[in-house]
Design an enzyme around this catalytic site. Sequence first.
Site, PDB file in Angstrom:
ATOM      1  N   ASN A 119       0.679  -1.379   0.028  1.00 38.97           N
ATOM      2  CA  ASN A 119      -0.018  -0.055   0.030  1.00 38.97           C
ATOM      3  C   ASN A 119       0.975   1.301   0.012  1.00 38.97           C
ATOM      4  OD1 ASN A 119      -2.048  -1.851   0.289  1.00 38.97           O
ATOM      5  ND2 ASN A 119      -2.479  -1.397   2.389  1.00 38.97           N
ATOM      6  N   ASP A 121      -0.672   4.286   0.618  1.00 30.95           N
ATOM      7  CA  ASP A 121      -1.555   5.165   1.494  1.00 30.95           C
ATOM      8  C   ASP A 121      -0.929   5.608   2.618  1.00 30.95           C
ATOM      9  OD1 ASP A 121      -3.747   2.608   2.310  1.00 30.95           O
ATOM     10  OD2 ASP A 121      -2.127   3.316   3.376  1.00 30.95           O
ATOM     11  N   HIS A 136       5.826  -0.605  -2.463  1.00 30.01           N
ATOM     12  CA  HIS A 136       5.529   0.143  -3.549  1.00 30.01           C
ATOM     13  C   HIS A 136       5.692   1.798  -3.669  1.00 30.01           C
ATOM     14  CE1 HIS A 136       3.143  -3.321  -5.028  1.00 30.01           C
ATOM     15  NE2 HIS A 136       4.414  -3.659  -5.120  1.00 30.01           N
ATOM     16  N   CYS A 164      11.224  20.625  -8.632  1.00 25.70           N
ATOM     17  CA  CYS A 164      12.311  20.215  -7.763  1.00 25.70           C
ATOM     18  C   CYS A 164      12.870  21.812  -7.306  1.00 25.70           C
ATOM     19  CB  CYS A 164      13.524  19.354  -8.343  1.00 25.70           C
ATOM     20  SG  CYS A 164      14.762  19.253  -7.145  1.00 25.70           S
ATOM     21  N   GLY A 204      -5.460  -8.881   2.932  1.00 27.02           N
ATOM     22  CA  GLY A 204      -6.133  -8.223   2.075  1.00 27.02           C
ATOM     23  C   GLY A 204      -5.170  -7.909   0.672  1.00 27.02           C
ATOM     24  N   SER A 206      -4.803  -9.233  -3.392  1.00 30.46           N
ATOM     25  CA  SER A 206      -5.260 -10.446  -4.261  1.00 30.46           C
ATOM     26  C   SER A 206      -4.145 -11.279  -4.722  1.00 30.46           C
ATOM     27  CB  SER A 206      -5.676  -9.459  -5.463  1.00 30.46           C
ATOM     28  OG  SER A 206      -4.827  -8.758  -6.137  1.00 30.46           O
TER      29      SER A 206
HETATM   30  C1  BV8 Z   1       8.910  -5.506 -11.014  1.00 29.05           C
HETATM   31  C2  BV8 Z   1       1.855   1.469  -7.522  1.00 29.05           C
HETATM   32  C3  BV8 Z   1      11.076  -6.000 -12.062  1.00 29.05           C
HETATM   33  C4  BV8 Z   1       0.988   2.245  -8.154  1.00 29.05           C
HETATM   34  C5  BV8 Z   1       1.658  -0.837  -7.671  1.00 29.05           C
HETATM   35  C6  BV8 Z   1       5.588  -7.299 -17.809  1.00 29.05           C
HETATM   36  C7  BV8 Z   1       6.569  -6.192 -17.784  1.00 29.05           C
HETATM   37  C8  BV8 Z   1       7.142  -5.640 -16.615  1.00 29.05           C
HETATM   38  C9  BV8 Z   1       6.645  -6.104 -15.296  1.00 29.05           C
HETATM   39  C10 BV8 Z   1       6.052  -7.278 -15.546  1.00 29.05           C
HETATM   40  C11 BV8 Z   1       5.493  -7.656 -16.595  1.00 29.05           C
HETATM   41  N1  BV8 Z   1       4.728  -8.744 -16.291  1.00 29.05           N
HETATM   42  C12 BV8 Z   1       4.461  -8.971 -14.803  1.00 29.05           C
HETATM   43  C13 BV8 Z   1       5.354  -7.912 -14.710  1.00 29.05           C
HETATM   44  C14 BV8 Z   1       5.648  -7.629 -13.198  1.00 29.05           C
HETATM   45  C15 BV8 Z   1       4.695  -6.543 -12.674  1.00 29.05           C
HETATM   46  C16 BV8 Z   1       3.375  -7.555 -12.428  1.00 29.05           C
HETATM   47  O1  BV8 Z   1       3.116  -8.106 -11.335  1.00 29.05           O
HETATM   48  N2  BV8 Z   1       2.297  -7.113 -13.195  1.00 29.05           N
HETATM   49  C17 BV8 Z   1       1.120  -7.954 -12.815  1.00 29.05           C
HETATM   50  C18 BV8 Z   1       0.036  -6.959 -12.988  1.00 29.05           C
HETATM   51  C19 BV8 Z   1       1.080  -9.142 -13.620  1.00 29.05           C
HETATM   52  N3  BV8 Z   1       5.366  -6.229 -11.662  1.00 29.05           N
HETATM   53  C20 BV8 Z   1       6.157  -5.054 -11.668  1.00 29.05           C
HETATM   54  O2  BV8 Z   1       6.081  -4.302 -12.588  1.00 29.05           O
HETATM   55  C21 BV8 Z   1       6.675  -4.750 -10.468  1.00 29.05           C
HETATM   56  N4  BV8 Z   1       8.171  -4.587 -10.580  1.00 29.05           N
HETATM   57  O3  BV8 Z   1       8.531  -6.912 -11.286  1.00 29.05           O
HETATM   58  O4  BV8 Z   1      10.310  -5.171 -11.274  1.00 29.05           O
HETATM   59  C22 BV8 Z   1      10.817  -5.776 -13.405  1.00 29.05           C
HETATM   60  C23 BV8 Z   1      11.116  -4.511 -14.121  1.00 29.05           C
HETATM   61  C24 BV8 Z   1      11.173  -4.441 -15.446  1.00 29.05           C
HETATM   62  C25 BV8 Z   1      10.672  -5.731 -15.910  1.00 29.05           C
HETATM   63  C26 BV8 Z   1      10.348  -6.819 -15.701  1.00 29.05           C
HETATM   64  C27 BV8 Z   1      10.461  -6.882 -14.181  1.00 29.05           C
HETATM   65  C28 BV8 Z   1       6.249  -3.269  -9.676  1.00 29.05           C
HETATM   66  C29 BV8 Z   1       4.910  -3.564  -9.323  1.00 29.05           C
HETATM   67  C30 BV8 Z   1       4.292  -2.439  -8.498  1.00 29.05           C
HETATM   68  C31 BV8 Z   1       3.226  -1.791  -9.212  1.00 29.05           C
HETATM   69  N5  BV8 Z   1       2.771  -0.885  -8.568  1.00 29.05           N
HETATM   70  N6  BV8 Z   1       1.340   0.286  -7.221  1.00 29.05           N
HETATM   71  C32 BV8 Z   1      -0.059   2.957  -7.427  1.00 29.05           C
HETATM   72  O5  BV8 Z   1      -0.358   2.235  -6.283  1.00 29.05           O
HETATM   73  O6  BV8 Z   1      -0.583   4.084  -7.642  1.00 29.05           O
HETATM   74  S1  BV8 Z   1       0.613  -2.323  -7.910  1.00 29.05           S
HETATM   75  C33 BV8 Z   1      -0.754  -1.895  -7.039  1.00 29.05           C
HETATM   76  O7  BV8 Z   1      -1.239  -3.317  -6.877  1.00 29.05           O
HETATM   77  C34 BV8 Z   1      -0.829  -1.527  -5.815  1.00 29.05           C
HETATM   78  O8  BV8 Z   1       0.509  -1.024  -5.064  1.00 29.05           O
HETATM   79  C35 BV8 Z   1      -1.305  -2.396  -4.781  1.00 29.05           C
HETATM   80  O9  BV8 Z   1      -0.912  -2.584  -3.830  1.00 29.05           O
HETATM   81  C36 BV8 Z   1      -0.985  -3.687  -5.794  1.00 29.05           C
HETATM   82  C37 BV8 Z   1      -1.483  -5.161  -5.332  1.00 29.05           C
HETATM   83  O10 BV8 Z   1      -2.774  -4.999  -5.315  1.00 29.05           O
HETATM   84  P1  BV8 Z   1      -3.473  -5.471  -3.906  1.00 29.05           P
HETATM   85  O11 BV8 Z   1      -2.821  -4.479  -2.956  1.00 29.05           O
HETATM   86  O12 BV8 Z   1      -3.484  -6.764  -3.700  1.00 29.05           O
HETATM   87  O13 BV8 Z   1      -4.905  -4.808  -4.086  1.00 29.05           O
HETATM   88  P2  BV8 Z   1      -6.194  -5.486  -4.987  1.00 29.05           P
HETATM   89  O14 BV8 Z   1      -7.244  -4.513  -5.135  1.00 29.05           O
HETATM   90  O15 BV8 Z   1      -5.621  -6.232  -6.043  1.00 29.05           O
HETATM   91  O16 BV8 Z   1      -6.684  -6.587  -3.993  1.00 29.05           O
HETATM   92  C38 BV8 Z   1      -7.324  -6.270  -2.762  1.00 29.05           C
HETATM   93  C39 BV8 Z   1      -7.604  -7.430  -2.048  1.00 29.05           C
HETATM   94  O17 BV8 Z   1      -7.956  -7.207  -0.938  1.00 29.05           O
HETATM   95  C40 BV8 Z   1      -8.668  -8.288  -2.767  1.00 29.05           C
HETATM   96  O18 BV8 Z   1      -8.106  -9.819  -2.640  1.00 29.05           O
HETATM   97  C41 BV8 Z   1      -9.878  -8.387  -1.839  1.00 29.05           C
HETATM   98  O19 BV8 Z   1     -10.709  -9.269  -1.812  1.00 29.05           O
HETATM   99  C42 BV8 Z   1      -9.158  -7.930  -0.382  1.00 29.05           C
HETATM  100  N7  BV8 Z   1     -10.059  -6.921   0.255  1.00 29.05           N
HETATM  101  C43 BV8 Z   1     -11.112  -6.159  -0.056  1.00 29.05           C
HETATM  102  N8  BV8 Z   1     -11.646  -5.727   1.186  1.00 29.05           N
HETATM  103  C44 BV8 Z   1     -11.166  -6.150   2.114  1.00 29.05           C
HETATM  104  C45 BV8 Z   1     -10.280  -7.354   1.541  1.00 29.05           C
HETATM  105  N9  BV8 Z   1      -9.372  -8.206   2.352  1.00 29.05           N
HETATM  106  C46 BV8 Z   1      -9.881  -8.032   3.938  1.00 29.05           C
HETATM  107  N10 BV8 Z   1     -10.665  -7.228   4.313  1.00 29.05           N
HETATM  108  C47 BV8 Z   1     -11.204  -6.269   3.397  1.00 29.05           C
HETATM  109  N11 BV8 Z   1     -12.092  -5.461   4.084  1.00 29.05           N
HETATM  110 ZN    ZN Z   2      16.053  17.730  -8.405  1.00 28.92          ZN
END
Ligand code: BV8
Ligand code: ZN
Length: 259
Positions: A119, A121, A136, A164, A204, A206
Amino acid sequence: MPLHLDTATTHLVLDMAHGSALSFLKEKLATAKAITVLTGAGISADSGVPTFRGNDGLWRTYRAEDLATPEAFERDPRLVWEWYNWRRELIAMKQPNAAHTAVVELERRCQAFWLITQNVDGLHRAAGSRKLSEIHGNIWMVRCTRCGVVEDNRDVPIGILPFCHHCKSLLRPHIVWFGESLFAGEVEQCSTVLQRCDVLLVIGTSGTVYPAAGFASMAKNAGAFVVEINLDPTPQSTLVDVSLQGRANDIVPLLLEPL
Ligand code: BV8
Ligand code: ZN
């Protein structure tokens, strides 16, 4: 819903009503030498912060690839800042909830504790968490695109691009976008605390974004007892030892109640 052991795997899907299972988990946490917690947007949902992939999700109104990527920022920094300022205004009015507070209490009780949060936030810090990695980034921090200075800057003007004050270059959110690597040393820090923990709580998330989506199996393979707390089943539900289905706000504090 009765307690049932899914024979195909070793995980228990249990209803919180089953006091016996709850006391088993409380015992596990009370006797653990090292505890790691991994959180995602779901822990902040009960504070009113929209998740990413839920029905009220942030991505619903926007597409991740349009906003949370370096290419998007390159193409239209004003749009990306507009999205982050909109989220900042939303989050600024939210408070940590009982799940955040319970995680702080776990940190107080367990010497070898670490929190990994996806997160941005800032609610874990606001609740009092100090032993944490915001892998993140943090929506309240900005980073200069040129000199790399990182600062806490809560008053980025709305509608005007921020620059900046050291080198006059464009500032960006200090957030890890898709396609960007995590900050230096973070993955190593995460793997250390995942390999050493007796118990991993996954709250929490996915389990769809890497590398965090691989953390539960990393801990499990290193011998940890893994507990998932989520409203719904996730891709890692079959991997964990115990899957508690419900709101983090309700469940996490229960795990800290006296035995
Ligand atoms: C990386 C910042 C090495 C943004 C975020 C192709 C090219 C490049 C990379 C990739 C690629 N394919 C795959 C990748 C890797 C990629 C990736 O994983 N993609 C996914 C979509 C397949 N990852 C990356 O790029 C990462 N870096 O791998 O570096 C690299 C570098 C270059 C090339 C290759 C590799 C960087 C990932 C970071 C992305 N940034 N956030 C912003 O926030 O503005 S990710 C974003 O999703 C948020 O940070 C968030 O935290 C994160 C994960 O989501 P969740 O937190 O799980 O949230 P979500 O809504 O999905 O789920 C909520 C859950 O809560 C649900 O399960 C729900 O049921 C549950 N829930 C709801 N209410 C409740 C609850 N549970 C309990 N109680 C409740 N009340
Ligand atoms: Zn600067």
